[in-house]
Design a protein around this motif. Structure first.
Motif, PDB file in Angstrom:
ATOM      1  N   ARG A 137      -4.111   7.937  -1.799  1.00 18.79           N
ATOM      2  CA  ARG A 137      -3.766   7.998  -0.322  1.00 18.79           C
ATOM      3  C   ARG A 137      -3.399   6.749   0.032  1.00 18.79           C
ATOM      4  O   ARG A 137      -3.741   6.146   1.221  1.00 18.79           O
ATOM      5  CB  ARG A 137      -4.756   8.704   0.584  1.00 18.79           C
ATOM      6  N   GLU A 138      -2.733   5.923  -0.732  1.00 21.56           N
ATOM      7  CA  GLU A 138      -2.256   4.503  -0.302  1.00 21.56           C
ATOM      8  C   GLU A 138      -0.923   4.709   0.566  1.00 21.56           C
ATOM      9  O   GLU A 138      -0.152   5.638   0.357  1.00 21.56           O
ATOM     10  CB  GLU A 138      -2.062   3.654  -1.563  1.00 21.56           C
ATOM     11  N   LYS A 139      -0.866   3.659   1.162  1.00 22.63           N
ATOM     12  CA  LYS A 139       0.499   3.409   1.971  1.00 22.63           C
ATOM     13  C   LYS A 139       1.562   3.165   0.948  1.00 22.63           C
ATOM     14  O   LYS A 139       1.232   2.270   0.283  1.00 22.63           O
ATOM     15  CB  LYS A 139       0.176   2.291   3.002  1.00 22.63           C
TER      16      LYS A 139
ATOM     17  N   THR B  33       4.590   4.504  -8.193  1.00 25.79           N
ATOM     18  CA  THR B  33       4.150   4.538  -6.989  1.00 25.79           C
ATOM     19  C   THR B  33       3.381   6.004  -6.626  1.00 25.79           C
ATOM     20  O   THR B  33       2.671   6.241  -5.800  1.00 25.79           O
ATOM     21  CB  THR B  33       4.826   4.345  -5.741  1.00 25.79           C
TER      22      THR B  33
ATOM     23  N   VAL C 117      -0.089   6.844  -4.094  1.00 29.64           N
ATOM     24  CA  VAL C 117       0.225   7.303  -2.891  1.00 29.64           C
ATOM     25  C   VAL C 117      -0.554   8.838  -2.690  1.00 29.64           C
ATOM     26  O   VAL C 117      -1.094   9.110  -1.689  1.00 29.64           O
ATOM     27  CB  VAL C 117       1.594   7.505  -2.496  1.00 29.64           C
TER      28      VAL C 117
END
Ligand code: ADP
Ligand code: MG
Length: 250
Positions: A117-119, A109, A113
């Protein structure tokens, strides 16, 4: 997906990639074979912006590696733009290079992230799906050092996939593994190929190349010596250098 034309790369004054032309279409698997020192790793690194080429061009998904085209002009990419391009290409190395202080899940992850810039929740959800896909559902909370080499390499593949790459590059992904662990990694790669991933695989696993590759490309001394369907290049090699290499590894 990948188009290389006249690619040259030297280190110091030492030319190691001497004019490579090749094309990999979307959904195709290319296996890259050749003796040690022939420039295979260097070429992969050039595709992934890890090395800058001296001459020629490489396009990935139509975009010129190292440059942005704007109103008919070429602009050299800035570091942030290189990072963005590289995020779309997964790379798996001989040494698995997992983050040792992070769990398997965190390994998967981290980049989505931080770079994409993912949740976190979305990256985690996909990570669990990918771990299931590589047969490691039960290892999300484990640290890399507690895993076998084959498991670590499967985590490395899942980590690369969690960036949702359009292209996967593998540089001798099974060369550091004990022989009994090679199969589980090749199985994951076979599954990925069947799923339509575009892949360039540097490997000495001839049986894998014969079965999975759409194209086998044989490199020697910085050039492509021979390239074509596995049945031709592996079954009926035309060039003496290909014949000599295959006689040694088969
Ligand atoms: P392969 O992956 O086919 O074994 P490489 O691309 O690793 O070949 O290496 C090709 C040649 O380039 C070798 O002679 C190697 O010593 C040289 N080389 C690779 N990386 C570097 C580097 N960072 N600096 C200097 N020479 C290098
Ligand atoms: Mg290499």
């Amino acid at each position: 997906m990948v188009e290389a034309v006249g690619v040259h790369k030297s280190y110091g004054g030492n030319l190691v990639v001497k004019g490579i032309d090749l094309t990999v279409r979307k959904g195709e698997v290319m296996c890259l074979l050749g003796p040690s020192g022939s420039g295979k790793s260097t070429f992969l690194r050039c595709i992934n912006h890890l090395e800058k080429i001296d001459a020629g061009t490489i396009r990935v998904a139509g975009e010129l590696v190292g440059y942005r085209e704007h109103r008919g002009r070429l602009h050299e990419l800035k570091d942030a733009e290189i990072a963005e391009r590289r995020a779309g290409i997964g790379m798996v190395f001989q040494q698995f290079n997992l983050f040792p202080h992070m769990t398997v899940l965190q390994n998967l992850t981290e980049a989505p992230v931080l770079v994409r810039r993912e949740k976190p929740a979305a990256a985690r959800e996909r990570a669990h799906e990918l771990l299931a896909r590589v047969g490691l559902s039960d290892k999300a909370g484990a640290y890399p050092r507690s895993l076998s080499g084959g498991q670590q390499q499967r985590v490395a593949i899942a980590r690369a996939l969690n960036m949702r790459p359009g292209l996967m590059l593998f540089d001798e992904p099974t060369s550091a593994l004990d022989p009994e662990l090679v199969g589980e990694v090749l199985d994951v790669m076979r599954d990925l190929a069947a799923d339509g991933m575009t892949m360039i695989v540097v490997t000495h696993e001839i049986a894998f190349a014969r079965e999975v590759a759409d194209t086998v490309t044989f490199m020697d001394d910085g050039v492509v010596v021979e390239s074509g369907p596995p049945a031709e290049v592996l079954g009926n090699p035309q060039h003496p250098r290909t014949q000599a290499f295959l006689a040694k590894v088969l």
